[in-house]
Write a protein that holds these residues in place. Sequence first.
Motif, PDB file in Angstrom:
ATOM      1  N   ASP A 101      -0.258   4.994   1.024  1.00  0.00           N
ATOM      2  CA  ASP A 101      -0.494   5.985   2.074  1.00  0.00           C
ATOM      3  C   ASP A 101      -0.472   5.370   3.472  1.00  0.00           C
ATOM      4  O   ASP A 101      -1.203   4.425   3.762  1.00  0.00           O
ATOM      5  CB  ASP A 101      -1.820   6.710   1.820  1.00  0.00           C
ATOM      6  CG  ASP A 101      -1.713   7.626   0.612  1.00  0.00           C
ATOM      7  OD1 ASP A 101      -0.942   8.591   0.689  1.00  0.00           O
ATOM      8  OD2 ASP A 101      -2.355   7.335  -0.421  1.00  0.00           O
ATOM      9  N   ASP A 102       0.387   5.914   4.296  1.00  0.00           N
ATOM     10  CA  ASP A 102       0.605   5.463   5.677  1.00  0.00           C
ATOM     11  C   ASP A 102       1.263   4.089   5.760  1.00  0.00           C
ATOM     12  O   ASP A 102       1.332   3.484   6.832  1.00  0.00           O
ATOM     13  CB  ASP A 102      -0.688   5.480   6.508  1.00  0.00           C
ATOM     14  CG  ASP A 102      -1.134   6.904   6.798  1.00  0.00           C
ATOM     15  OD1 ASP A 102      -0.253   7.780   6.903  1.00  0.00           O
ATOM     16  OD2 ASP A 102      -2.346   7.144   6.901  1.00  0.00           O
ATOM     17  N   THR A 103       1.729   3.602   4.611  1.00  0.00           N
ATOM     18  CA  THR A 103       2.541   2.382   4.628  1.00  0.00           C
ATOM     19  C   THR A 103       3.942   2.731   4.108  1.00  0.00           C
ATOM     20  O   THR A 103       4.924   2.598   4.833  1.00  0.00           O
ATOM     21  CB  THR A 103       1.898   1.262   3.792  1.00  0.00           C
ATOM     22  OG1 THR A 103       0.621   0.960   4.342  1.00  0.00           O
ATOM     23  CG2 THR A 103       2.754   0.004   3.798  1.00  0.00           C
TER      24      THR A 103
ATOM     25  N   ASP B 219       0.860  -1.173   0.000  1.00  0.00           N
ATOM     26  CA  ASP B 219       0.000   0.000   0.000  1.00  0.00           C
ATOM     27  C   ASP B 219       0.902   1.231   0.000  1.00  0.00           C
ATOM     28  O   ASP B 219       2.088   1.129   0.341  1.00  0.00           O
ATOM     29  CB  ASP B 219      -0.837  -0.059   1.288  1.00  0.00           C
ATOM     30  CG  ASP B 219      -1.520   1.237   1.610  1.00  0.00           C
ATOM     31  OD1 ASP B 219      -2.164   1.793   0.707  1.00  0.00           O
ATOM     32  OD2 ASP B 219      -1.424   1.699   2.770  1.00  0.00           O
TER      33      ASP B 219
ATOM     34  N   ASP C 272       0.064  -3.541   4.317  1.00  0.00           N
ATOM     35  CA  ASP C 272      -0.882  -2.418   4.414  1.00  0.00           C
ATOM     36  C   ASP C 272      -0.951  -1.925   5.860  1.00  0.00           C
ATOM     37  O   ASP C 272      -0.620  -2.648   6.793  1.00  0.00           O
ATOM     38  CB  ASP C 272      -2.264  -2.919   3.983  1.00  0.00           C
ATOM     39  CG  ASP C 272      -3.085  -1.838   3.314  1.00  0.00           C
ATOM     40  OD1 ASP C 272      -3.258  -1.917   2.075  1.00  0.00           O
ATOM     41  OD2 ASP C 272      -3.553  -0.915   4.023  1.00  0.00           O
ATOM     42  N   ASP C 273      -1.416  -0.688   6.032  1.00  0.00           N
ATOM     43  CA  ASP C 273      -1.602  -0.186   7.399  1.00  0.00           C
ATOM     44  C   ASP C 273      -3.043  -0.395   7.869  1.00  0.00           C
ATOM     45  O   ASP C 273      -3.358  -0.125   9.025  1.00  0.00           O
ATOM     46  CB  ASP C 273      -1.271   1.315   7.480  1.00  0.00           C
ATOM     47  CG  ASP C 273      -2.262   2.146   6.704  1.00  0.00           C
ATOM     48  OD1 ASP C 273      -2.364   1.928   5.478  1.00  0.00           O
ATOM     49  OD2 ASP C 273      -2.956   2.981   7.312  1.00  0.00           O
TER      50      ASP C 273
END
Length: 163
Positions: A8-10, A6, A115-116
């Motif tokens: 975003d934020d990962t 992923d 992923d987050d």
Amino acid sequence: MLITFDLDDTLICWQPEIPAEPVKLPWYHKWFRTEPLRHGTVDLFKKLRDCGWQIGIYTTSHRKSKYIKKLFNLHGLKLDLVINQNRHEKIIENLKEKRKPSKLPNWVNSQLHIDDSEGVLIEGKRFNFRALVVDPLDNNWTNKVLAESICVTRMLEQGSYRA
Ligand SMILES: [Mg+2]
């Protein structure tokens, strides 16, 4: 073997407390708006490649594939596959499910998705893909990814892979 991440934020984390990979832009790239690539990504990708993994991005963002490839390229990283939201919508087009998943990495032959989002983990159980959740604030995240990738490699070698 293909591992997908992923974004975003990962791998792209804007939080000031999360260290980013340094980037030195050559003059002809000065116009390029760079997003912070999470510290550890460069070393992690190298280690994964050394273990025989191909690397892809599977994101719900609408960033263009060309842009994503370029962003990683600035750090000397190559991507084998990029699935953004547009491509994902094509993937799930023929899926006969009322509640469609936000991601479907097994349909692009990814054996491990990072992923987050806990939601993606739940989708993995419903749609039969393997996901590992890493928290953006976890400093040990690359070791977690490596450990899981080794586990998946062993399962694939032994023919005991399960999602
Ligand atoms: Mg995310």
